[in-house]
Design a protein around this motif. Structure first.
Motif, PDB file in Angstrom:
ATOM      1  N   PHE A   1      -6.585  15.862  37.833  1.00  8.10           N
ATOM      2  CA  PHE A   1      -5.402  16.292  38.566  1.00  8.10           C
ATOM      3  C   PHE A   1      -4.607  17.249  37.693  1.00  8.10           C
ATOM      4  CE2 PHE A   1      -6.498  12.287  40.467  1.00  8.10           C
ATOM      5  CZ  PHE A   1      -6.145  12.403  41.802  1.00  8.10           C
ATOM      6  N   GLU A   2      -3.719  17.989  38.338  1.00  6.53           N
ATOM      7  CA  GLU A   2      -2.764  18.817  37.607  1.00  6.53           C
ATOM      8  C   GLU A   2      -1.372  18.358  37.996  1.00  6.53           C
ATOM      9  OE1 GLU A   2      -2.783  23.346  36.979  1.00  6.53           O
ATOM     10  OE2 GLU A   2      -1.358  23.032  38.625  1.00  6.53           O
ATOM     11  N   LEU A   3      -0.549  18.044  37.000  1.00  3.83           N
ATOM     12  CA  LEU A   3       0.838  17.669  37.224  1.00  3.83           C
ATOM     13  C   LEU A   3       1.704  18.860  36.858  1.00  3.83           C
ATOM     14  CD1 LEU A   3       2.756  15.290  37.962  1.00  3.83           C
ATOM     15  CD2 LEU A   3       2.973  14.906  35.494  1.00  3.83           C
ATOM     16  N   GLN A   4       2.566  19.244  37.780  1.00  5.06           N
ATOM     17  CA  GLN A   4       3.477  20.359  37.550  1.00  5.06           C
ATOM     18  C   GLN A   4       4.879  19.811  37.341  1.00  5.06           C
ATOM     19  OE1 GLN A   4       2.799  22.727  41.051  1.00  5.06           O
ATOM     20  NE2 GLN A   4       0.739  23.291  40.400  1.00  5.06           N
ATOM     21  N   LEU A   5       5.522  20.277  36.264  1.00  6.82           N
ATOM     22  CA  LEU A   5       6.848  19.805  35.868  1.00  6.82           C
ATOM     23  C   LEU A   5       7.771  20.987  35.626  1.00  6.82           C
ATOM     24  CD1 LEU A   5       5.680  17.278  33.116  1.00  6.82           C
ATOM     25  CD2 LEU A   5       6.436  16.700  35.431  1.00  6.82           C
ATOM     26  N   PRO A   6       9.094  20.760  35.651  1.00  7.03           N
ATOM     27  CA  PRO A   6      10.017  21.829  35.268  1.00  7.03           C
ATOM     28  C   PRO A   6       9.752  22.274  33.831  1.00  7.03           C
ATOM     29  CG  PRO A   6      11.197  20.024  36.337  1.00  7.03           C
ATOM     30  CD  PRO A   6       9.794  19.545  36.089  1.00  7.03           C
TER      31      PRO A   6
ATOM     32  N   ASP B   1      -1.624   5.615  38.274  1.00 10.91           N
ATOM     33  CA  ASP B   1      -1.472   5.910  36.845  1.00 10.91           C
ATOM     34  C   ASP B   1      -2.497   6.942  36.400  1.00 10.91           C
ATOM     35  OD1 ASP B   1       0.581   4.020  35.831  1.00 10.91           O
ATOM     36  OD2 ASP B   1      -0.811   2.535  36.650  1.00 10.91           O
ATOM     37  N   PHE B   2      -2.085   7.792  35.480  1.00 12.84           N
ATOM     38  CA  PHE B   2      -2.926   8.867  34.967  1.00 12.84           C
ATOM     39  C   PHE B   2      -2.731   8.984  33.462  1.00 12.84           C
ATOM     40  CE2 PHE B   2      -1.430   9.734  39.212  1.00 12.84           C
ATOM     41  CZ  PHE B   2      -2.569  10.100  39.905  1.00 12.84           C
ATOM     42  N   LEU B   3      -3.667   9.646  32.792  1.00  8.26           N
ATOM     43  CA  LEU B   3      -3.545   9.973  31.372  1.00  8.26           C
ATOM     44  C   LEU B   3      -3.501  11.481  31.209  1.00  8.26           C
ATOM     45  CD1 LEU B   3      -6.098   7.531  29.714  1.00  8.26           C
ATOM     46  CD2 LEU B   3      -3.604   7.388  29.658  1.00  8.26           C
ATOM     47  N   VAL B   4      -2.623  11.954  30.322  1.00  7.26           N
ATOM     48  CA  VAL B   4      -2.556  13.381  30.022  1.00  7.26           C
ATOM     49  C   VAL B   4      -3.768  13.733  29.181  1.00  7.26           C
ATOM     50  CG1 VAL B   4      -1.259  15.209  28.867  1.00  7.26           C
ATOM     51  CG2 VAL B   4      -0.038  13.405  30.126  1.00  7.26           C
ATOM     52  N   ARG B   5      -4.565  14.674  29.642  1.00  8.17           N
ATOM     53  CA  ARG B   5      -5.775  15.089  28.932  1.00  8.17           C
ATOM     54  C   ARG B   5      -5.719  16.528  28.449  1.00  8.17           C
ATOM     55  NH1 ARG B   5      -7.253  10.607  27.071  1.00  8.17           N
ATOM     56  NH2 ARG B   5      -8.393   9.229  28.451  1.00  8.17           N
ATOM     57  N   GLY B   6      -4.791  17.310  28.976  1.00  9.95           N
ATOM     58  CA  GLY B   6      -4.696  18.700  28.555  1.00  9.95           C
ATOM     59  C   GLY B   6      -3.290  19.231  28.752  1.00  9.95           C
ATOM     60  N   LEU B   7      -2.876  20.109  27.839  1.00 11.21           N
ATOM     61  CA  LEU B   7      -1.562  20.733  27.894  1.00 11.21           C
ATOM     62  C   LEU B   7      -1.738  22.227  28.102  1.00 11.21           C
ATOM     63  CD1 LEU B   7      -0.145  18.907  24.768  1.00 11.21           C
ATOM     64  CD2 LEU B   7       0.178  18.247  27.148  1.00 11.21           C
ATOM     65  N   SER B   8      -0.759  22.842  28.699  1.00 15.59           N
ATOM     66  CA  SER B   8      -0.840  24.273  28.954  1.00 15.59           C
ATOM     67  C   SER B   8       0.465  24.921  28.501  1.00 15.59           C
ATOM     68  CB  SER B   8      -1.056  24.519  30.455  1.00 15.59           C
ATOM     69  OG  SER B   8      -1.065  25.891  30.730  1.00 15.59           O
ATOM     70  N   HIS B   9       0.346  26.000  27.761  1.00 17.56           N
ATOM     71  CA  HIS B   9       1.525  26.715  27.270  1.00 17.56           C
ATOM     72  C   HIS B   9       1.306  28.206  27.479  1.00 17.56           C
ATOM     73  CE1 HIS B   9       2.845  23.029  25.320  1.00 17.56           C
ATOM     74  NE2 HIS B   9       1.612  22.892  24.861  1.00 17.56           N
TER      75      HIS B   9
ATOM     76  N   ARG C   1       2.426  22.786  33.223  1.00 19.94           N
ATOM     77  CA  ARG C   1       1.238  22.224  33.860  1.00 19.94           C
ATOM     78  C   ARG C   1       0.524  21.300  32.886  1.00 19.94           C
ATOM     79  NH1 ARG C   1      -0.636  25.847  38.230  1.00 19.94           N
ATOM     80  NH2 ARG C   1       0.834  27.576  38.361  1.00 19.94           N
ATOM     81  N   LEU C   2       0.263  20.075  33.338  1.00 21.77           N
ATOM     82  CA  LEU C   2      -0.461  19.105  32.534  1.00 21.77           C
ATOM     83  C   LEU C   2      -1.759  18.753  33.257  1.00 21.77           C
ATOM     84  CD1 LEU C   2       2.432  16.603  31.734  1.00 21.77           C
ATOM     85  CD2 LEU C   2       1.692  18.574  30.394  1.00 21.77           C
ATOM     86  N   GLN C   3      -2.838  18.683  32.509  1.00 22.69           N
ATOM     87  CA  GLN C   3      -4.111  18.247  33.071  1.00 22.69           C
ATOM     88  C   GLN C   3      -4.201  16.735  32.912  1.00 22.69           C
ATOM     89  OE1 GLN C   3      -5.628  20.636  34.773  1.00 22.69           O
ATOM     90  NE2 GLN C   3      -3.939  21.855  33.954  1.00 22.69           N
ATOM     91  N   LEU C   4      -4.395  16.051  34.013  1.00 20.85           N
ATOM     92  CA  LEU C   4      -4.442  14.587  34.020  1.00 20.85           C
ATOM     93  C   LEU C   4      -5.818  14.092  34.405  1.00 20.85           C
ATOM     94  CD1 LEU C   4      -1.170  13.765  36.010  1.00 20.85           C
ATOM     95  CD2 LEU C   4      -1.434  14.193  33.565  1.00 20.85           C
ATOM     96  N   GLU C   5      -6.059  12.849  34.038  1.00 16.92           N
ATOM     97  CA  GLU C   5      -7.299  12.182  34.426  1.00 16.92           C
ATOM     98  C   GLU C   5      -6.938  10.783  34.921  1.00 16.92           C
ATOM     99  OE1 GLU C   5     -11.290  12.898  32.297  1.00 16.92           O
ATOM    100  OE2 GLU C   5     -10.415  11.124  31.362  1.00 16.92           O
ATOM    101  N   GLU C   6      -7.550  10.418  36.029  1.00 18.10           N
ATOM    102  CA  GLU C   6      -7.392   9.069  36.567  1.00 18.10           C
ATOM    103  C   GLU C   6      -8.758   8.410  36.505  1.00 18.10           C
ATOM    104  OE1 GLU C   6      -5.643   6.877  40.507  1.00 18.10           O
ATOM    105  OE2 GLU C   6      -6.786   8.720  40.801  1.00 18.10           O
ATOM    106  N   VAL C   7      -8.798   7.210  35.939  1.00 17.52           N
ATOM    107  CA  VAL C   7     -10.053   6.475  35.841  1.00 17.52           C
ATOM    108  C   VAL C   7     -10.094   5.439  36.958  1.00 17.52           C
ATOM    109  CG1 VAL C   7     -11.491   5.000  34.409  1.00 17.52           C
ATOM    110  CG2 VAL C   7     -10.096   6.789  33.352  1.00 17.52           C
ATOM    111  N   THR C   8     -11.111   5.526  37.792  1.00 19.48           N
ATOM    112  CA  THR C   8     -11.284   4.547  38.851  1.00 19.48           C
ATOM    113  C   THR C   8     -12.598   3.821  38.630  1.00 19.48           C
ATOM    114  OG1 THR C   8     -12.445   6.080  40.308  1.00 19.48           O
ATOM    115  CG2 THR C   8     -10.050   6.017  40.485  1.00 19.48           C
TER     116      THR C   8
END
Length: 130
Positions: free
Chosen positions: A74-79, A106-114, A122-129
């Motif tokens: 997933f990608e999480l977008q934040l201010p 719940d997700f884990l942050v796996r990647g940062l973008s600058h 933008r944060l790259q997230l991973e969800e484990v199911t």
């Protein structure tokens, strides 16, 4: 129009789309309670508005022992004002206005973008199911 005014306008527009609420926390340690039960402790990194996106075709299977897990990206977008998020921080999507199936996941942050001229973080997230 200056670069600064274009960035301000872009950031305001991006934040108008951030209608969901999330909490980002970082594991700081653990405590041991009665009966030897170990409970993780956390520090809150961010609480507030966000926007969740899921790129298509990003799931992959992974084996852990005898368990088979599906890892969803997933990608999480934040201010842009949100700072200090790190890889392995945990994200809880508290509310989702337009997709009730996202709330409480719940997700884990796996990647940062600058980048220099970003209108959102933008944060790259991973969800484990399982």
């Amino acid at each position: 129009m200056s670069v600064e005014s274009a960035l301000r306008a872009g950031r305001r527009a991006a934040e108008r789309l951030m209608v969901d609420q999330c909490t980002i926390r970082r594991r700081t340690g653990e405590t041991t309670g009665p009966g030897g039960v170990v409970t993780p402790t956390y520090a809150t990194v961010y609480e507030g508005r966000c926007r969740m996106q899921q790129p298509t075709g990003q799931a992959r299977e992974q084996e852990a022992g005898e368990a088979s897990m599906l890892l969803l990206r997933f990608e999480l977008q934040l201010p842009m004002s949100v700072a200090g998020v790190q890889a392995d921080d945990e994200v809880l999507l508290v509310t989702s206005v337009h997709d009730p199936d996202l709330a409480g996941r719940d997700f884990l942050v796996r990647g940062l973008s600058h980048k220099t001229h970003a209108v959102m973080r933008r944060l790259q997230l991973e969800e484990v199911t399982s």
